[in-house]
Scaffold this active site. Structure first.
Site, PDB file in Angstrom:
ATOM      1  N   THR A  69       0.841  -1.328   0.209  1.00  0.00           N
ATOM      2  CA  THR A  69      -0.018   0.190   0.058  1.00  0.00           C
ATOM      3  C   THR A  69       0.916   1.262   0.051  1.00  0.00           C
ATOM      4  OG1 THR A  69      -1.483  -1.204   1.121  1.00  0.00           O
ATOM      5  CG2 THR A  69      -1.995   1.128   1.142  1.00  0.00           C
ATOM      6  N   THR A 102      -4.094   1.182  -3.070  1.00  0.00           N
ATOM      7  CA  THR A 102      -3.173  -0.260  -2.599  1.00  0.00           C
ATOM      8  C   THR A 102      -3.419  -1.134  -3.944  1.00  0.00           C
ATOM      9  OG1 THR A 102      -2.989  -2.005  -1.105  1.00  0.00           O
ATOM     10  CG2 THR A 102      -5.164  -1.038  -1.572  1.00  0.00           C
ATOM     11  N   SER A 127      -7.884  -2.247   6.220  1.00  0.00           N
ATOM     12  CA  SER A 127      -7.531  -1.501   7.270  1.00  0.00           C
ATOM     13  C   SER A 127      -6.979  -0.151   6.833  1.00  0.00           C
ATOM     14  CB  SER A 127      -6.264  -2.208   7.603  1.00  0.00           C
ATOM     15  OG  SER A 127      -6.624  -3.401   8.611  1.00  0.00           O
ATOM     16  N   GLY A 146       0.554  -0.373   5.590  1.00  0.00           N
ATOM     17  CA  GLY A 146       1.259  -1.357   6.600  1.00  0.00           C
ATOM     18  C   GLY A 146       0.193  -2.641   6.910  1.00  0.00           C
ATOM     19  N   GLY A 147      -0.631  -2.863   6.034  1.00  0.00           N
ATOM     20  CA  GLY A 147      -1.672  -4.022   6.461  1.00  0.00           C
ATOM     21  C   GLY A 147      -2.450  -3.643   7.573  1.00  0.00           C
TER      22      GLY A 147
END
Length: 597
Positions: free
Chosen positions: A419, A437, A484, A504-505
Site C-alpha cells: 500500500t 493499494t 484497514s 502497513g496492512g
C-alpha cells in the site's frame, strides 16, 4: 463527553475489513531503505526536502504541500499545485507516477479510499474506490478440496485473487468533483517518465529481488522486472512504454477507456487465463464498477475530531475506538517512553481489534452494529477494562447494542503490508488524504499493459463459517473486502489541522492512532511524530520496532503480562499539519518526501 460524530446513513454503506494475521510462510518483509540516496533528475527543492526529512525536521510552506512515497511522484503533484491545480488534480498526477515508480504498492490495477475536506463548503466527503469481488466469485474459492483455507500465496498468485480495480474510476470521480486542471495534462509527468525511463529506487530493487520466484511465474511480469533474466537493480533506467500507452488512452478517453474496450479485454483475458490459478473477473464486472460516496466517520479526541473512511474500511472505526477508549486517560502526562502509556494504548488496540474481527464487513451484505460500536456508553464500558495495572489476560469482542438477531464468528482473513499513502493541501485550503493499494507487494503478480493487478480478494476471510456461525467478511459476489486503510483528516473547530495516513496492512491502524497521539498528546512536530518508534499490538503480541528506543520497553511490558516481539515495522506515514503555516513530514522508513511552497 462527545465521542463520536456519525451520520446515521453509515449503516447503509459498504465496508469490508480484513483481520490481519501473520502466517508461517509469511511475506517477504518490505525493505528498510536508505533514503539518503540520490534520485536522478530531482529538482533542488525536492533534494532539499529529502535532506530536511533525513535531518529530522518538517518541511514548511505557506500555500500548498504534497507528501507521498516517492520523490518523483511528489514532484508531479507539486507541478500541478504550483500551476494552480487543486489537491484532487495533484492526486491524479501523484497516483499516475506512483503506479510507475512504486508498482509494488499501488496503481491502476488496485483500489483506494479518499477523504476530502472542501474549503468552499467546509464539508468532509469520503469516496470508496475499493475493489469488488467478481459476480462469479465463490465463498469457497480460497479453500482446499477438504474445506481448509488455502495457504496465503497459493491464493494470491494468479487470477483468482483479482478484484475489479477501483483506482482509475476514483481518480476521475475526484477530478470531476473538485478538479480545476485539464484532465489529460495530469498524466504528462507519468507518461514522460514511462517513455523515457526512470531511475529504479533501492526499495523497488530490493523488493523485486526478494519476490523473484513469484514475479517470474508469469512471462509479462518477468520480462519487465527481470529483463534478460536478471533482476532490475537500484540505479537502473527502467522504461515502461506499455504503461505510457495505457495512460494516454485514459488521458484521452477518461476512465471508460480502462473499464471498457481493449484495456478491459486484456485485463479479463489475463485474469481468466492465468496459468495455475485462473480467476473469475469478467467484462461485466469492469463495466459495472462504481465509486461510492460514504458518510465520514469522526471520533472525538482531545477536543479534535479524527475523521476518516468508514466501511468498507475498518480504519476510521478502529482508530476511533482506540482513541475513544483512551480519551479518558492522560497520556500527555505519561509521555512517550512510559510503559503505562503503552499498556493503555496496547490494550485499547486489542479491544478494538476484537470488535473489528467480529463485527465489521461490507454493510451492503451483512448488518453491522455501527451505532452500537461507537456509542459513548459502550466505549466508556470498554475503557473501564483498561483501569488496572497489568495487561489484560485476554480480550474478547464486546456486546454493543445490536438491532439484528444474527451474530457473527471471528474473522480469519489475512492482510499483509504493502500500500501507499498520499497527503495533499492545496492553495485553496482543500485537504486530501488517500490511501491506495494493490494489497500484497506486487499484488497478484499479473501484469497487464504496464501495470500490476491487485490480489485484493485475499482480504476476505478464507473461511466462511466457524463452528456453524457465518463470518461477516466472507467472500460473496459483488462484495467489497474489508480493509484497514485509514486515510485521516483531523479537524478542530470544523477546520483541518492534520492530514495523515499510512500503508502497513492491519498495522496501519496502530501507526495512524499512535502518530496522532504523538502529535496531540506528546506535542511532537509532524516529522518527529512520523519518525517515532512503533509499538503495535493487534492480537496479543506487542510488536516493538527493532533497533529503536521501543526496545527499552520490552522488559516493563513483559512484566505487565504482554507477549513481546521485536521486528522491523516498515510504515509509510505521510502527514501535513495545518496551522499558520503548513508543516509536512514523510516516513524516514521509506523514500518519500513532503514538498511545498
Amino acid at each position: 463527553m462527545r465521542r463520536w460524530i456519525l451520520s446515521a446513513a453509515i449503516a447503509l454503506s459498504a465496508t469490508p475489513l480484513a483481520v490481519a494475521q501473520d502466517t508461517a510462510d509469511g511475506v517477504a518483509p518490505e525493505a528498510k531503505t536508505e533514503t539518503s540516496r540520490d534520485f536522478s533528475g530531482l529538482s533542488d527543492a525536492a533534494n532539499s526536502a529529502l535532506k530536511t526529512k533525513l535531518s529530522g525536521g518538517p518541511t514548511e510552506a505557506k500555500d500548498w504541500m504534497v507528501a507521498a512515497a516517492n520523490p518523483l511522484a511528489v514532484e508531479a503533484g507539486a507541478r500541478v499545485l504550483r500551476e494552480g491545480g487543486t489537491a484532487a488534480d495533484a492526486m491524479v498526477a501523484v497516483q499516475a507516477v506512483l503506479g510507475l515508480v512504486e508498482p509494488q504498492s499501488s496503481g491502476l490495477g488496485g483500489g483506494a479510499f479518499l477523504v476530502w475536506y472542501d474549503a468552499a463548503s467546509s464539508q468532509l466527503t469520503t469516496l470508496d474506490g475499493r475493489e469488488t469481488a467478481p459476480l462469479g466469485a465463490d465463498p469457497l474459492q480460497f479453500q482446499t478440496d477438504d474445506g481448509e483455507p488455502k495457504k496465503f500465496f497459493d491464493a494470491v498468485v494468479g487470477g483468482l485473487s483479482v478484484g475489479t480495480p477501483g483506482t482509475p474510476r476514483l481518480m476521475e470521480n475526484a477530478h470531476r468533483r473538485w478538479g480545476k486542471a485539464n484532465w489529460a495534462s495530469l498524466f504528462d509527468d507519468a507518461i514522460h517518465l514511462a517513455d523515457n525511463g526512470f531511475t529504479v529506487s533501492p526499495r523497488l530493487a530490493q523488493l523485486v529481488e526478494r519476490d523473484g520466484e513469484r514475479l517470474q511465474r508469469f512471462a509479462t511480469t518477468s520480462d519487465y522486472f527481470f529483463p534478460g533474466g536478471t533482476p532490475i537493480t537500484a540505479g537502473d533506467r527502467l522504461v515502461n512504454t506499455r504503461y505510457a500507452d495505457t495512460l494516454r488512452k485514459i488521458a484521452a478517453g477518461g476512465s471508460s477507456a480502462f473499464y471498457k474496450g481493449e484495456i478491459a479485454e486484456d485485463i479479463v483475458s489475463t485474469v481468466r487465463n492465468s496459468s495455475g490459478n485462473p480467476g473469475r473477473l469478467s467484462a461485466i464486472d469492469l463495466a459495472l464498477y462504481r465509486v461510492i460516496e460514504r458518510p465520514p466517520v469522526c471520533a472525538a479526541y482531545r477536543n479534535h475530531d479524527v475523521c476518516g473512511m468508514g466501511p468498507p474500511s475498518s480504519g476510521a472505526l478502529t482508530v476511533g475506538q482506540i482513541l475513544g477508549m483512551l480519551d479518558e486517560y492522560d497520556l500527555g502526562a505519561l509521555g512517550p517512553r512510559n510503559p503505562t502509556a503503552w499498556r493503555l494504548i496496547g490494550d485499547a488496540s486489542r479491544l478494538a481489534f476484537a470488535d473489528r474481527g467480529r463485527y465489521i464487513a461490507d454493510v451492503n451484505f451483512v448488518p453491522v452494529p455501527v451505532d452500537g460500536l461507537v456509542a459513548e456508553e459502550y466505549l466508556s464500558q470498554r475503557a473501564e477494562l483498561l483501569s488496572g495495572d497489568d495487561a489484560l489476560p485476554e480480550v474478547a469482542p464486546g456486546n454493543p447494542e445490536w438491532e439484528h438477531a444474527l451474530l457473527y464468528a471471528d474473522d480469519e482473513s489475512i492482510e499483509f503490508p504493502s500500500t501507499s499513502h498520499i497527503s495533499i493541501v492545496d492553495s485553496y485550503g482543500n485537504a486530501l488524504a488517500m490511501t491506495t493499494t494493490i494489497e500484497n507487494a506486487f499484488g497478484s503478480r499479473l501484469m497487464v499493459r504496464g501495470f500490476l493487478l491487485n490480489n485484493e480478494l485475499t482480504d476476505f476471510s478464507f473461511r466462511t463459517h466457524q463452528n456453524g456461525i457465518p463470518i461477516a467478511n466472507r467472500v460473496e459476489p459483488g462484495k467489497r473486502p474489508r480493509s484497514s486503510m485509514a486515510p485521516t483528516i483531523v479537524m478542530k473547530d470544523d477546520k483541518p489541522v492534520l492530514v495523515i495516513g499510512s500503508p502497513g496492512g492491519s498495522r496501519i491502524i496502530g501507526y495512524v492512532a499512535t502518530t496522532i497521539i504523538a502529535h496531540l498528546d506528546w506535542k511532537m512536530d509532524v516529522q518527529q511524530a512520523l519518525s517515532m518508534p512503533h509499538l503495535v499490538n493487534r492480537f496479543g503480541t506487542y510488536d516493538l520496532e527493532a533497533g529503536t528506543w521501543a526496545e527499552e520497553l520490552e522488559g516493563p511490558l513483559i512484566d505487565m503480562g504482554f507477549e513481546v516481539g521485536k521486528r522491523s515495522l516498515n510504515s509509510g506515514l505521510h502527514a501535513i499539519a495545518i496551522g499558520e503555516t503548513l508543516r509536512g513530514g514523510a516516513d524516514p522508513r521509506r523514500e518519500g518526501i513532503a514538498l511545498g511552497e
